[in-house]
Scaffold this active site. Structure first.
Site, short mmCIF file in Angstrom:
data_model
loop_
_atom_site.label_atom_id
_atom_site.label_comp_id
_atom_site.label_asym_id
_atom_site.label_seq_id
_atom_site.Cartn_x
_atom_site.Cartn_y
_atom_site.Cartn_z
N MET A 67 7.70 -18.83 14.43
CA MET A 67 7.62 -20.36 14.92
C MET A 67 8.91 -21.11 15.08
O MET A 67 9.85 -20.91 14.15
CB MET A 67 6.54 -21.00 14.35
N CYS A 68 9.06 -22.09 15.74
CA CYS A 68 10.33 -23.19 15.74
C CYS A 68 9.56 -24.35 16.13
O CYS A 68 8.38 -24.75 16.04
CB CYS A 68 11.42 -22.73 16.67
N ARG A 69 10.45 -25.43 16.52
CA ARG A 69 10.11 -26.77 17.00
C ARG A 69 9.12 -26.67 18.44
O ARG A 69 8.11 -27.32 18.18
CB ARG A 69 11.24 -27.70 17.00
N GLY A 71 9.05 -23.60 20.46
CA GLY A 71 8.50 -22.19 20.94
C GLY A 71 9.79 -21.57 21.77
O GLY A 71 9.77 -20.10 22.09
N LEU A 95 5.84 -25.87 16.59
CA LEU A 95 5.30 -26.83 15.70
C LEU A 95 5.02 -28.12 16.12
O LEU A 95 4.18 -29.19 15.68
CB LEU A 95 6.09 -26.86 14.21
#
Length: 101
Positions: A67-69, A71, A95
């Site tokens: 995951m990141c901020r 995608g 996220l």
């Protein structure tokens, strides 16, 4: 830019699996300042720029939800890890799409 992502999963599905008590490997590839602003409990933090040199910290035998901020970086991380034999899943929307239900 489209990445070669083998598998994707929604944040809602990840949350559902965690609620059921599944032991998931969550990999957060955001930058340290983003991590400090908040992250999922038990997530492992390896910023994208350090991923290749720190890949030995991950278990290639287990599914890894990346995951990141939003995608995008996690998509790139999935491509990099998948090419190295890891079983990875990109959390779509990142996220910013996560909701604490």
């Amino acid at each position: 830019m489209a990445f070669k992502i083998p598998q994707e999963m929604s944040p809602q599905k990840v949350a559902s699996r965690l609620k059921k008590g599944e032991s998931l490997i969550l990999l957060d590839v955001r930058e340290p300042v983003e991590w400090a602003e908040g992250h999922l409990p038990n997530a492992k933090h390896i910023p994208l720029g350090q991923l290749i040199e720190r890949q030995h910290e991950l278990d290639p035998q287990r599914e890894i939800i990346v995951m990141c901020r939003s995608g995008s970086r996690s998509g790139l991380a999935c491509e990099l890890l998948s090419e190295r034999g890891f079983h990875v899943v990109n959390m779509t929307g990142g996220l910013s799409a996560w909701t604490n239900e």
